[in-house]
Design a protein around this motif. Structure first.
Motif, PDB file in Angstrom:
ATOM      1  N   VAL A  40       0.845  -1.192   0.000  1.00  0.00           N
ATOM      2  CA  VAL A  40       0.000   0.000   0.000  1.00  0.00           C
ATOM      3  C   VAL A  40       0.884   1.247   0.000  1.00  0.00           C
ATOM      4  CG1 VAL A  40      -1.699   1.317   1.323  1.00  0.00           C
ATOM      5  CG2 VAL A  40      -1.907  -1.175   1.161  1.00  0.00           C
ATOM      6  N   ALA A  41       1.924   1.229   0.839  1.00  0.00           N
ATOM      7  CA  ALA A  41       2.812   2.390   0.933  1.00  0.00           C
ATOM      8  C   ALA A  41       3.521   2.671  -0.387  1.00  0.00           C
ATOM      9  CB  ALA A  41       3.839   2.176   2.046  1.00  0.00           C
TER      10      ALA A  41
ATOM     11  N   LEU B 272       3.902   6.776  -4.949  1.00  0.00           N
ATOM     12  CA  LEU B 272       3.940   7.253  -6.324  1.00  0.00           C
ATOM     13  C   LEU B 272       3.419   8.684  -6.396  1.00  0.00           C
ATOM     14  CD1 LEU B 272       2.650   4.157  -8.343  1.00  0.00           C
ATOM     15  CD2 LEU B 272       4.991   5.002  -8.179  1.00  0.00           C
ATOM     16  N   GLY B 273       2.541   9.038  -5.445  1.00  0.00           N
ATOM     17  CA  GLY B 273       2.043  10.408  -5.373  1.00  0.00           C
ATOM     18  C   GLY B 273       3.104  11.360  -4.856  1.00  0.00           C
ATOM     19  N   ARG B 274       3.835  10.922  -3.839  1.00  0.00           N
ATOM     20  CA  ARG B 274       4.952  11.724  -3.322  1.00  0.00           C
ATOM     21  C   ARG B 274       5.950  10.785  -2.669  1.00  0.00           C
ATOM     22  NH1 ARG B 274       2.994  14.771   0.546  1.00  0.00           N
ATOM     23  NH2 ARG B 274       4.460  14.579   2.269  1.00  0.00           N
ATOM     24  N   GLU B 275       7.143  10.766  -3.208  1.00  0.00           N
ATOM     25  CA  GLU B 275       8.132   9.769  -2.805  1.00  0.00           C
ATOM     26  C   GLU B 275       8.542   9.889  -1.352  1.00  0.00           C
ATOM     27  OE1 GLU B 275      12.377   7.974  -4.527  1.00  0.00           O
ATOM     28  OE2 GLU B 275      11.492   9.804  -5.349  1.00  0.00           O
ATOM     29  N   ASP B 276       8.569  11.125  -0.822  1.00  0.00           N
ATOM     30  CA  ASP B 276       9.056  11.332   0.543  1.00  0.00           C
ATOM     31  C   ASP B 276       7.931  11.406   1.582  1.00  0.00           C
ATOM     32  OD1 ASP B 276       7.958  13.695  -0.286  1.00  0.00           O
ATOM     33  OD2 ASP B 276       9.600  14.971   0.392  1.00  0.00           O
ATOM     34  N   ALA B 277       6.751  10.925   1.223  1.00  0.00           N
ATOM     35  CA  ALA B 277       5.620  10.995   2.150  1.00  0.00           C
ATOM     36  C   ALA B 277       5.896  10.157   3.402  1.00  0.00           C
ATOM     37  CB  ALA B 277       4.350  10.498   1.459  1.00  0.00           C
ATOM     38  N   THR B 278       5.566  10.711   4.574  1.00  0.00           N
ATOM     39  CA  THR B 278       5.738   9.989   5.835  1.00  0.00           C
ATOM     40  C   THR B 278       4.543   9.086   6.086  1.00  0.00           C
ATOM     41  OG1 THR B 278       4.661  11.702   7.147  1.00  0.00           O
ATOM     42  CG2 THR B 278       7.053  11.931   6.736  1.00  0.00           C
ATOM     43  N   ALA B 279       4.695   8.196   7.064  1.00  0.00           N
ATOM     44  CA  ALA B 279       3.594   7.302   7.406  1.00  0.00           C
ATOM     45  C   ALA B 279       2.379   8.096   7.878  1.00  0.00           C
ATOM     46  CB  ALA B 279       4.045   6.310   8.482  1.00  0.00           C
ATOM     47  N   GLU B 280       2.614   9.156   8.663  1.00  0.00           N
ATOM     48  CA  GLU B 280       1.508   9.978   9.161  1.00  0.00           C
ATOM     49  C   GLU B 280       0.769  10.653   8.005  1.00  0.00           C
ATOM     50  OE1 GLU B 280       4.576  10.014  10.266  1.00  0.00           O
ATOM     51  OE2 GLU B 280       4.315   9.081  12.249  1.00  0.00           O
TER      52      GLU B 280
ATOM     53  N   ARG C 298      -3.605   8.445  -2.964  1.00  0.00           N
ATOM     54  CA  ARG C 298      -2.321   8.667  -3.644  1.00  0.00           C
ATOM     55  C   ARG C 298      -2.291  10.051  -4.296  1.00  0.00           C
ATOM     56  NH1 ARG C 298      -1.127   4.231  -7.982  1.00  0.00           N
ATOM     57  NH2 ARG C 298      -2.880   5.268  -9.007  1.00  0.00           N
ATOM     58  N   ALA C 299      -3.422  10.434  -4.911  1.00  0.00           N
ATOM     59  CA  ALA C 299      -3.492  11.755  -5.542  1.00  0.00           C
ATOM     60  C   ALA C 299      -3.448  12.864  -4.490  1.00  0.00           C
ATOM     61  CB  ALA C 299      -4.766  11.858  -6.381  1.00  0.00           C
ATOM     62  N   LEU C 300      -4.074  12.659  -3.341  1.00  0.00           N
ATOM     63  CA  LEU C 300      -4.083  13.681  -2.303  1.00  0.00           C
ATOM     64  C   LEU C 300      -2.683  13.927  -1.745  1.00  0.00           C
ATOM     65  CD1 LEU C 300      -7.341  12.740  -0.338  1.00  0.00           C
ATOM     66  CD2 LEU C 300      -7.005  14.619  -1.959  1.00  0.00           C
ATOM     67  N   LEU C 301      -1.865  12.873  -1.699  1.00  0.00           N
ATOM     68  CA  LEU C 301      -0.498  13.026  -1.196  1.00  0.00           C
ATOM     69  C   LEU C 301       0.337  13.950  -2.066  1.00  0.00           C
ATOM     70  CD1 LEU C 301       0.553   9.454  -0.001  1.00  0.00           C
ATOM     71  CD2 LEU C 301       0.534  11.548   1.354  1.00  0.00           C
ATOM     72  N   ARG C 302      -0.071  14.147  -3.286  1.00  0.00           N
ATOM     73  CA  ARG C 302       0.686  15.006  -4.202  1.00  0.00           C
ATOM     74  C   ARG C 302       0.643  16.478  -3.783  1.00  0.00           C
ATOM     75  NH1 ARG C 302       2.684  14.118  -9.301  1.00  0.00           N
ATOM     76  NH2 ARG C 302       2.572  15.806 -10.841  1.00  0.00           N
ATOM     77  N   ASN C 303      -0.377  16.827  -2.978  1.00  0.00           N
ATOM     78  CA  ASN C 303      -0.534  18.208  -2.505  1.00  0.00           C
ATOM     79  C   ASN C 303      -0.594  19.207  -3.660  1.00  0.00           C
ATOM     80  OD1 ASN C 303      -0.608  17.536   0.221  1.00  0.00           O
ATOM     81  ND2 ASN C 303       1.621  17.656   0.431  1.00  0.00           N
ATOM     82  N   ALA C 304      -1.251  18.806  -4.723  1.00  0.00           N
ATOM     83  CA  ALA C 304      -1.416  19.697  -5.872  1.00  0.00           C
ATOM     84  C   ALA C 304      -2.649  20.563  -5.662  1.00  0.00           C
ATOM     85  CB  ALA C 304      -1.567  18.880  -7.154  1.00  0.00           C
ATOM     86  N   PRO C 305      -2.672  21.782  -6.204  1.00  0.00           N
ATOM     87  CA  PRO C 305      -3.820  22.670  -5.991  1.00  0.00           C
ATOM     88  C   PRO C 305      -5.066  22.266  -6.776  1.00  0.00           C
ATOM     89  CG  PRO C 305      -2.208  23.723  -7.401  1.00  0.00           C
ATOM     90  CD  PRO C 305      -1.567  22.472  -6.913  1.00  0.00           C
ATOM     91  N   VAL C 306      -4.901  21.419  -7.808  1.00  0.00           N
ATOM     92  CA  VAL C 306      -6.047  21.003  -8.615  1.00  0.00           C
ATOM     93  C   VAL C 306      -6.099  19.483  -8.649  1.00  0.00           C
ATOM     94  CG1 VAL C 306      -7.200  21.131 -10.858  1.00  0.00           C
ATOM     95  CG2 VAL C 306      -5.809  23.064 -10.052  1.00  0.00           C
ATOM     96  N   LEU C 307      -7.285  18.932  -8.427  1.00  0.00           N
ATOM     97  CA  LEU C 307      -7.497  17.486  -8.435  1.00  0.00           C
ATOM     98  C   LEU C 307      -8.466  17.135  -9.564  1.00  0.00           C
ATOM     99  CD1 LEU C 307      -7.086  14.708  -7.036  1.00  0.00           C
ATOM    100  CD2 LEU C 307      -9.026  15.284  -5.562  1.00  0.00           C
ATOM    101  N   LEU C 308      -8.065  16.160 -10.396  1.00  0.00           N
ATOM    102  CA  LEU C 308      -8.892  15.692 -11.500  1.00  0.00           C
ATOM    103  C   LEU C 308      -9.306  14.253 -11.234  1.00  0.00           C
ATOM    104  CD1 LEU C 308      -6.729  17.032 -14.487  1.00  0.00           C
ATOM    105  CD2 LEU C 308      -8.592  18.204 -13.277  1.00  0.00           C
ATOM    106  N   LEU C 309     -10.610  14.025 -11.198  1.00  0.00           N
ATOM    107  CA  LEU C 309     -11.156  12.695 -10.911  1.00  0.00           C
ATOM    108  C   LEU C 309     -11.978  12.236 -12.105  1.00  0.00           C
ATOM    109  CD1 LEU C 309     -12.415  13.321  -7.256  1.00  0.00           C
ATOM    110  CD2 LEU C 309     -10.195  12.429  -7.969  1.00  0.00           C
TER     111      LEU C 309
END
Length: 577
Positions: free
Chosen positions: A448-449, A454-462, A507-518
């Motif tokens: 899962v991690a 893939l959304g952000r390589e340096d994302a922490t567990a939290e 995964r998309a939310l971890l990217r912290n991008a200002p625009v989200l496309l679903l």
């Protein structure tokens, strides 16, 4: 392949290519291949020198064997010890050079393969999406594997082998000519006859090779499709029919290969007969000269040995020409990918604060006769949820591709506007401003991690847990063995479609991008989970554009656009109710 057969066909092929205006292309293909060789020129030169030295030691050993035999036959033992020492030394050096060359060639081959593959991979990733989409995935994989293998092999070994085998032919022929010019002529005696046979033999050989490759390709395509659609096949209960089709392709492949084998055997019989005639002719000539006392036994042994070496080296040399043609074909197929137009890039733009998306008078067509959208005006306010609705195939996904810079509009403008009212034209440089969740299951084999990172390589567990919670996925991930380290199968196997969708959203939310496309990503969620996910997204203040067919989504949207008939229309609230 024989030398006469090869040369005839080579010059015939070159003549055809020249008439078709493709000889220049072949030359350009090989210049492209040699561009990789030049990067490793020191290694290539060392490989060539080792091969030449190995060949030279073999030739020296043959000459020393002659004098050793003559010394023993004549009972002249004064130089016997030195001859034995030199012979053993040449044999040892030959083995050493061969071993080093083999080891060095493997290392150089792997390095060259990695160089070519990395270059092709980078060019594919950087290619314009529209141009790249014209290639089927299977075709891309074939070029990326088989053709890259051919090119890297040619880049490593072709020119060195030409020099090594050329040296061997010239040196061996020189030795034979030194002792007896007639023997050198006998060694090449089969060339005229093989030259006359070459056209018809090689034409048939090429036809059989094409048939075998075609049948093998068809069978491979059938197997690939069967494995890819195994769930569908099982659902229809057609396992027996598919199994029968496999046996049909196997029989077809076997029959084609056996017919090719029959032709190859007949050809080899004729070539063996001609080779035997030359061999026995050389033996008869040597015995006649030995009987007359013109030569001694050691010289006869040298003649026979070097005639065999000459034939083998010459065959190896001429066999490199079809290799050159094969390398050219492979290089041309790869260059079709590396020469694809690249995405226009300057500097990647990263916007951290809220922004809104605008399209003004946009027109786009996949081809001149296939216009998809025209006069599109779209406005997605900052921090709001906006929906695209309409029948399938009308252009909703195309709108998302325009925003991601995968497609470029034929007319009009598309831009982001930040909180300071600064506008950024959309393209590859602004792709970092978007987080995209496409249709279908886009999870990869791994934990899962690993999927989330893939959304952000340096994302922490939290941070991953927070994203999973906002996507309503932590409630089931927390119950998996290993939680974030829980394994996921290829294509999300082991998870339901709804669970896979929620992990993709996280995964998309971890990217912290200002625009989200679903893109239809709540289709597998129940109504309650869907409402909670969308509520969490709007609570984050993310500018969100969603394509959907579900009326339940529309109640949370600030605006709803209908995409149909190449037009995008803003609906009022009564139309979406």
């Amino acid at each position: 392949m024989s030398k006469g057969l090869f040369f005839s066909e080579f010059f015939r092929e070159m003549k055809i290519k020249s008439k078709n205006g493709t000889l220049k292309t072949v030359w350009q293909d090989w210049l492209w291949i040699w561009s990789f060789s030049r990067k490793r020129w020191v290694s290539v030169v060392l490989y060539t020198l080792c091969g030449i030295l190995s060949s030279a030691m073999g030739l020296v050993g043959g000459v020393l064997s002659k004098y050793l035999i003559d010394a023993i036959v004549s009972m002249n033992l004064s130089n016997l010890l030195w001859l034995c020492v030199l012979l053993l030394a040449s044999a040892g050096l030959s083995v050493a050079f061969q071993s080093f060359t083999s080891r060095f060639a493997v290392r150089l081959s792997i390095t060259m393969h990695n160089d070519v593959q990395a270059k092709v991979f980078d060019d594919i990733l950087g290619a314009d999406w529209m141009a790249l989409s014209k290639f089927a995935t299977g075709d891309l994989l074939s070029r990326f594997s088989a053709d890259v293998n051919t090119v890297s092999s040619c880049a490593v070994s072709w020119l060195p082998n030409v020099m090594i085998q050329g040296f061997t032919v010239l040196a061996t022929l020189g030795v034979i000519l030194y002792y007896d010019p007639v023997m050198a002529l006998i060694g090449c005696a089969s060339t005229p006859l093989l030259f006359l046979m070459s056209r018809s033999l090689l034409a048939k050989q090429r036809d059989f090779n094409q048939q075998v490759r075609q049948v093998a390709g068809d069978m491979s395509a059938f197997q690939s499709e069967s494995f890819r659609n195994i769930d569908t096949l099982k659902s229809f209960g057609v396992e027996a029919q598919i199994s029968q089709k496999l046996r049909f392709w196997q029989k077809n492949y076997r029959d084609t290969v056996m017919e090719h084998n029959r032709f190859t055997i007949r050809t080899n019989v004729w070539l063996t007969v001609m080779g035997s005639v030359v061999q026995y002719g050389a033996l008869a000539y040597c015995l006649w000269r030995l009987w007359r006392g013109d030569i001694v036994f050691g010289t006869m042994t040298l003649f026979l040995q070097q005639r065999s070496n000459l034939s083998s080296a010459f065959s190896s040399l001429v066999s490199l020409i079809p290799t050159a043609l094969s390398g050219s074909v492979a290089a041309e197929r790869i260059r079709e990918l590396t020469d694809l137009p690249k995405e226009p890039r300057s500097n990647q733009i990263r916007i951290t604060d809220s922004c809104h998306v605008c399209m003004e008078q946009v027109q786009v067509a996949y081809s001149p006769d296939r216009k998809v959208l025209s006069d599109v005006n779209l406005n997605v306010p900052a921090g709001k949820l906006v929906a695209l609705v309409g029948p399938s195939g009308e252009g909703k996904t195309t709108l998302l591709r325009l925003l991601l810079g995968l497609l470029r509009p034929d007319a009009g403008s598309i831009y982001l506007e930040d909180s300071n009212q600064k506008k950024y034209p959309l393209g590859a440089d602004t792709r970092q401003c978007f987080a995209y969740v496409p249709q279908g299951n886009t999870l990869i084999a791994g934990s899962v991690a690993e999927n989330l990172r893939l959304g952000r390589e340096d994302a922490t567990a939290e941070e991953m847990i927070t994203a999973l919670q906002d996507a309503c996925a932590w409630e089931f991930v927390s119950e998996l063995p290993g939680k974030l380290d829980a394994p996921i199968g290829e294509g999300g196997k082991g998870l339901s479609e709804g669970q896979a969708q929620r992990i993709a959203i996280a995964r998309a939310l971890l990217r912290n991008a200002p625009v989200l496309l679903l893109d239809e990503v709540t289709s597998a969620l129940d109504a309650d989970t869907e409402q909670r996910v969308l509520g969490n997204l709007t609570g984050r203040g993310i500018t969100t554009l969603v394509t959907t067919h579900r009326p339940s989504v529309l109640s949370q949207c600030t605006r709803v656009y209908r995409v149909e008939g190449g037009k995008v229309t803003l609906l009022d609230r009564t139309e979406t109710a």
